[in-house]
Design a protein around this motif. Structure first.
Motif, PDB file in Angstrom:
ATOM      1  N   THR A  35      18.272   6.167   8.881  1.00 37.62           N
ATOM      2  CA  THR A  35      16.889   6.182   9.361  1.00 37.62           C
ATOM      3  C   THR A  35      16.024   6.908   8.348  1.00 37.62           C
ATOM      4  OG1 THR A  35      17.628   6.214  11.665  1.00 37.62           O
ATOM      5  CG2 THR A  35      15.350   6.846  11.237  1.00 37.62           C
ATOM      6  N   CYS A  36      14.845   6.354   8.091  1.00 39.75           N
ATOM      7  CA  CYS A  36      13.935   6.968   7.124  1.00 39.75           C
ATOM      8  C   CYS A  36      12.501   6.712   7.561  1.00 39.75           C
ATOM      9  CB  CYS A  36      14.183   6.400   5.716  1.00 39.75           C
ATOM     10  SG  CYS A  36      13.166   7.183   4.431  1.00 39.75           S
ATOM     11  N   VAL A  37      11.611   7.623   7.223  1.00 43.90           N
ATOM     12  CA  VAL A  37      10.186   7.482   7.496  1.00 43.90           C
ATOM     13  C   VAL A  37       9.533   6.830   6.284  1.00 43.90           C
ATOM     14  CG1 VAL A  37       8.047   8.656   8.086  1.00 43.90           C
ATOM     15  CG2 VAL A  37      10.221   9.531   8.951  1.00 43.90           C
ATOM     16  N   CYS A  38       8.799   5.752   6.525  1.00 45.62           N
ATOM     17  CA  CYS A  38       8.150   5.023   5.436  1.00 45.62           C
ATOM     18  C   CYS A  38       6.649   4.906   5.697  1.00 45.62           C
ATOM     19  CB  CYS A  38       8.752   3.629   5.275  1.00 45.62           C
ATOM     20  SG  CYS A  38      10.491   3.637   4.776  1.00 45.62           S
ATOM     21  N   VAL A  39       5.895   4.735   4.601  1.00 46.10           N
ATOM     22  CA  VAL A  39       4.438   4.605   4.660  1.00 46.10           C
ATOM     23  C   VAL A  39       4.053   3.324   3.941  1.00 46.10           C
ATOM     24  CG1 VAL A  39       2.223   5.691   4.136  1.00 46.10           C
ATOM     25  CG2 VAL A  39       4.214   7.120   4.659  1.00 46.10           C
ATOM     26  N   TRP A  40       3.203   2.501   4.582  1.00 51.78           N
ATOM     27  CA  TRP A  40       2.730   1.247   4.003  1.00 51.78           C
ATOM     28  C   TRP A  40       1.206   1.257   3.938  1.00 51.78           C
ATOM     29  CZ3 TRP A  40       6.594   1.620   7.579  1.00 51.78           C
ATOM     30  CH2 TRP A  40       7.844   1.089   7.236  1.00 51.78           C
ATOM     31  N   GLU A  41       0.681   0.450   3.044  1.00 54.63           N
ATOM     32  CA  GLU A  41      -0.761   0.248   2.916  1.00 54.63           C
ATOM     33  C   GLU A  41      -1.076  -1.226   3.106  1.00 54.63           C
ATOM     34  OE1 GLU A  41      -4.381   0.732  -0.389  1.00 54.63           O
ATOM     35  OE2 GLU A  41      -2.382   1.569  -0.773  1.00 54.63           O
ATOM     36  N   LEU A  42      -2.147  -1.534   3.859  1.00 55.96           N
ATOM     37  CA  LEU A  42      -2.515  -2.910   4.133  1.00 55.96           C
ATOM     38  C   LEU A  42      -3.239  -3.505   2.929  1.00 55.96           C
ATOM     39  CD1 LEU A  42      -2.704  -5.273   6.119  1.00 55.96           C
ATOM     40  CD2 LEU A  42      -4.861  -4.284   6.954  1.00 55.96           C
ATOM     41  N   GLN A  43      -2.705  -4.583   2.396  1.00 61.33           N
ATOM     42  CA  GLN A  43      -3.338  -5.289   1.288  1.00 61.33           C
ATOM     43  C   GLN A  43      -4.391  -6.244   1.844  1.00 61.33           C
ATOM     44  OE1 GLN A  43      -2.157  -4.447  -2.045  1.00 61.33           O
ATOM     45  NE2 GLN A  43      -1.404  -2.884  -0.624  1.00 61.33           N
ATOM     46  N   LYS A  44      -5.646  -6.068   1.422  1.00 56.99           N
ATOM     47  CA  LYS A  44      -6.746  -6.839   1.985  1.00 56.99           C
ATOM     48  C   LYS A  44      -6.687  -8.309   1.589  1.00 56.99           C
ATOM     49  CE  LYS A  44      -9.934  -2.909   2.219  1.00 56.99           C
ATOM     50  NZ  LYS A  44     -11.255  -2.371   1.791  1.00 56.99           N
ATOM     51  N   MET A  45      -6.174  -8.594   0.422  1.00 54.67           N
ATOM     52  CA  MET A  45      -6.150  -9.976  -0.038  1.00 54.67           C
ATOM     53  C   MET A  45      -5.080 -10.788   0.668  1.00 54.67           C
ATOM     54  SD  MET A  45      -8.646 -10.198  -2.148  1.00 54.67           S
ATOM     55  CE  MET A  45      -8.282 -11.787  -2.891  1.00 54.67           C
ATOM     56  N   THR A  46      -3.883 -10.249   0.777  1.00 52.49           N
ATOM     57  CA  THR A  46      -2.751 -10.985   1.349  1.00 52.49           C
ATOM     58  C   THR A  46      -2.514 -10.678   2.817  1.00 52.49           C
ATOM     59  OG1 THR A  46      -1.214  -9.249   0.638  1.00 52.49           O
ATOM     60  CG2 THR A  46      -1.647 -11.066  -0.904  1.00 52.49           C
ATOM     61  N   LEU A  47      -3.157  -9.602   3.341  1.00 46.07           N
ATOM     62  CA  LEU A  47      -2.931  -9.144   4.721  1.00 46.07           C
ATOM     63  C   LEU A  47      -1.441  -8.917   4.966  1.00 46.07           C
ATOM     64  CD1 LEU A  47      -5.459 -11.230   6.850  1.00 46.07           C
ATOM     65  CD2 LEU A  47      -5.615  -8.841   6.130  1.00 46.07           C
ATOM     66  N   LEU A  48      -0.818  -8.209   4.050  1.00 45.86           N
ATOM     67  CA  LEU A  48       0.588  -7.827   4.165  1.00 45.86           C
ATOM     68  C   LEU A  48       0.701  -6.327   3.937  1.00 45.86           C
ATOM     69  CD1 LEU A  48       2.342 -10.714   2.160  1.00 45.86           C
ATOM     70  CD2 LEU A  48       2.191 -10.466   4.661  1.00 45.86           C
ATOM     71  N   TRP A  49       1.776  -5.755   4.502  1.00 44.65           N
ATOM     72  CA  TRP A  49       2.021  -4.332   4.330  1.00 44.65           C
ATOM     73  C   TRP A  49       2.816  -4.101   3.040  1.00 44.65           C
ATOM     74  CZ3 TRP A  49      -0.904  -1.525   7.247  1.00 44.65           C
ATOM     75  CH2 TRP A  49      -1.229  -1.923   8.543  1.00 44.65           C
ATOM     76  N   LYS A  50       2.335  -3.179   2.209  1.00 47.92           N
ATOM     77  CA  LYS A  50       3.011  -2.825   0.965  1.00 47.92           C
ATOM     78  C   LYS A  50       3.486  -1.374   1.062  1.00 47.92           C
ATOM     79  CE  LYS A  50       2.262  -2.140  -3.986  1.00 47.92           C
ATOM     80  NZ  LYS A  50       1.260  -2.163  -5.093  1.00 47.92           N
ATOM     81  N   GLU A  51       4.776  -1.159   0.863  1.00 47.30           N
ATOM     82  CA  GLU A  51       5.317   0.196   0.938  1.00 47.30           C
ATOM     83  C   GLU A  51       4.823   1.026  -0.239  1.00 47.30           C
ATOM     84  OE1 GLU A  51       9.614   2.533   0.846  1.00 47.30           O
ATOM     85  OE2 GLU A  51       9.537   0.459   1.584  1.00 47.30           O
ATOM     86  N   VAL A  52       4.300   2.236   0.073  1.00 48.36           N
ATOM     87  CA  VAL A  52       3.767   3.113  -0.959  1.00 48.36           C
ATOM     88  C   VAL A  52       4.537   4.423  -1.078  1.00 48.36           C
ATOM     89  CG1 VAL A  52       1.444   2.149  -0.877  1.00 48.36           C
ATOM     90  CG2 VAL A  52       2.057   4.019   0.679  1.00 48.36           C
TER      91      VAL A  52
END
Length: 446
Positions: free
Chosen positions: A349-366
């Protein structure tokens, strides 16, 4: 004999120095101290301008400074004169503080750490009323604040809250006497230093400033809703003095807006037919505000529902969630919509953070939590509660035998452990049940 030879060598060097710099005292008789010289040949001490002194049991020598006469006893007249000087200086200081410019005084107070305002209000009535003045509000608004605070409710004590100051790393346990004592009140949203509370029966709303106990109960809603609702809050301007709005949204599409300026609820309309009902809102996720737009998280289908309070426009975004994601919630950082959640696969188990890409409307892990910290979660059924605002998150990670509090700064991608939350004079660690992040502002009025 070797020690005596060393002494004679030192005496010779000092005499050479005296021949070079001895005229200094003649030119400056007021700097002429009295020294002693030790005659090693005759075992006697001669009174002279320069010399040495040797300890009784030591073989080493130390340079001796000028003799100081023993302190003499002061007369009663001198003591009284000194007391009169001290009293006059005290009166002068009081006169200076009395004539200290009021605006400069407020500018200094506004730059104190937020935690000092708890003691600040109890000094005198003038300082307590200072928090409500318009000039002090202007000075306070000019001071940049780095991090928000967190107002939380614990599982062990649902009738009182606990506030965490990340800048000082300290917990505070305020008492809000105006909140109903026999009812469970939960914090659901915040804006401009004010926290919005909703009772567990989803009937009544309350607004409060936890720093100053400024409190107000909102008028009854025109629509009676007995099911859970998602709540968002925005400001009309830059501060709470310009007013604020509160929006609640139910799964059946019902929603209302409270305007603090009008002190009333209004129904702006219905959800557009393009948005399928019921909404299946994710109530574990907090509502995020960016400008005048509120973002709600949906569960089926996965995505985001946005509402612009200024224009009344609804939008729906279908965004697939990352695989093996649980306990996820929305967050905000520099105007960007973020996603925080637990990524569980097999026993890891791990805590992850994503950012919403406005162009593709997909979550990108940062970013994700360091692996050495995630090892503690291995093989455990971990649950997470996330509170966040302005790029700072508080994560409550708990399992059957574990309770961890962690903050995450999105700006520098820094993870830090939070001290255990304990009640005053208590020893048991508290579990964070729910809460919200808020900007500490002692001048915000409900």
């Amino acid at each position: 004999m070797e020690g005596v030879a060393v002494l004679r060598q030192l005496v010779g060097q000092i005499q050479e120095l005296w021949e070079l710099y001895g005229s200094f005292s003649l030119d400056h008789p007021h700097l002429n101290p009295r020294w002693y010289i030790l005659d090693l040949d005759n075992n006697s001490v001669e009174d002279d301008f320069c010399g040495l002194i040797m300890g009784e049991k030591s073989e080493y020598l130390n340079m001796v400074q000028a003799n100081k006469s023993p302190p003499c006893k002061r007369s009663r007249r001198e003591k009284n004169r000194e007391r009169s000087l001290v009293s006059s200086s005290t009166q002068m200081e009081q006169q200076i503080w009395k004539e200290f410019p009021e605006d400069l005084f407020e500018a200094v107070i506004a730059r104190l750490p937020i935690a000092t305002f708890f003691r600040f209000r109890s000094v005198c009535r003038k300082w307590n009323y200072l928090l409500t003045s318009n000039s002090f509000s202007q000075h306070f608004a000019e001071v940049p604040r780095v991090h928000p605070w967190f107002y939380t409710i614990t599982h062990e004590d649902v009738n009182s809250g606990a506030m965490y100051d990340p800048s000082m790393g300290k917990w505070h346990h305020p008492s809000i006497p105006f909140l109903p004592a026999k009812m469970i009140i939960l914090p659901v949203a915040s804006a401009g230093g004010l926290v919005c509370f909703l009772d567990i029966g989803h009937r009544n709303f309350y607004i409060c400033n936890p720093l100053t106990d400024s409190f107000k109960e909102l008028p009854p809603r025109s629509v009676r809703v007995w099911s859970r609702v998602a709540v968002g809050m925005i400001l009309n301007g830059n501060t709470a003095s310009s007013g604020y709005k509160i929006v609640w949204l139910g799964c059946n599409g019902d929603h209302e807006i409270y305007d603090s300026v009008q002190n009333s609820w209004t129904r702006p309309g219905i959800v557009p037919p393009s948005i399928k009902l019921p909404l299946s809102l994710n109530f574990r996720s907090q509502t995020v505000s960016i400008g005048t737009t509120l973002y709600f998280m949906r569960a089926e289908p996965d995505g985001i529902l946005s509402y612009d309070v200024a224009t009344g426009v609804w939008k729906q975004f279908i965004i697939p969630s990352p695989l093996h994601l649980t306990d996820h919630t929305l967050a905000e950082h520099k105007g960007q919509v973020m996603l925080v959640g637990l990524l569980s696969k097999n026993a890891a188990t791990c805590v992850c953070v994503w950012e919403l890409q406005k162009m593709t409307l997909l979550w990108k892990e940062v970013d994700r939590m360091p692996n050495i910290w995630c090892l503690e979660f291995y093989g455990k059924h971990v649950r997470m509660t996330c509170l966040g605002n302005r790029g700072l998150l508080m994560l409550s990670l708990r399992s059957k035998r574990m309770n961890r509090l962690i903050t995450y700064d999105m700006s520098n991608k820094q993870w830090e452990k939070v001290p255990d939350c304990m009640l005053p004079r208590g020893r048991k660690r508290q579990w964070i049940g729910c809460g919200t992040a808020f900007d500490p502002c002692p001048t915000a009025m409900a």
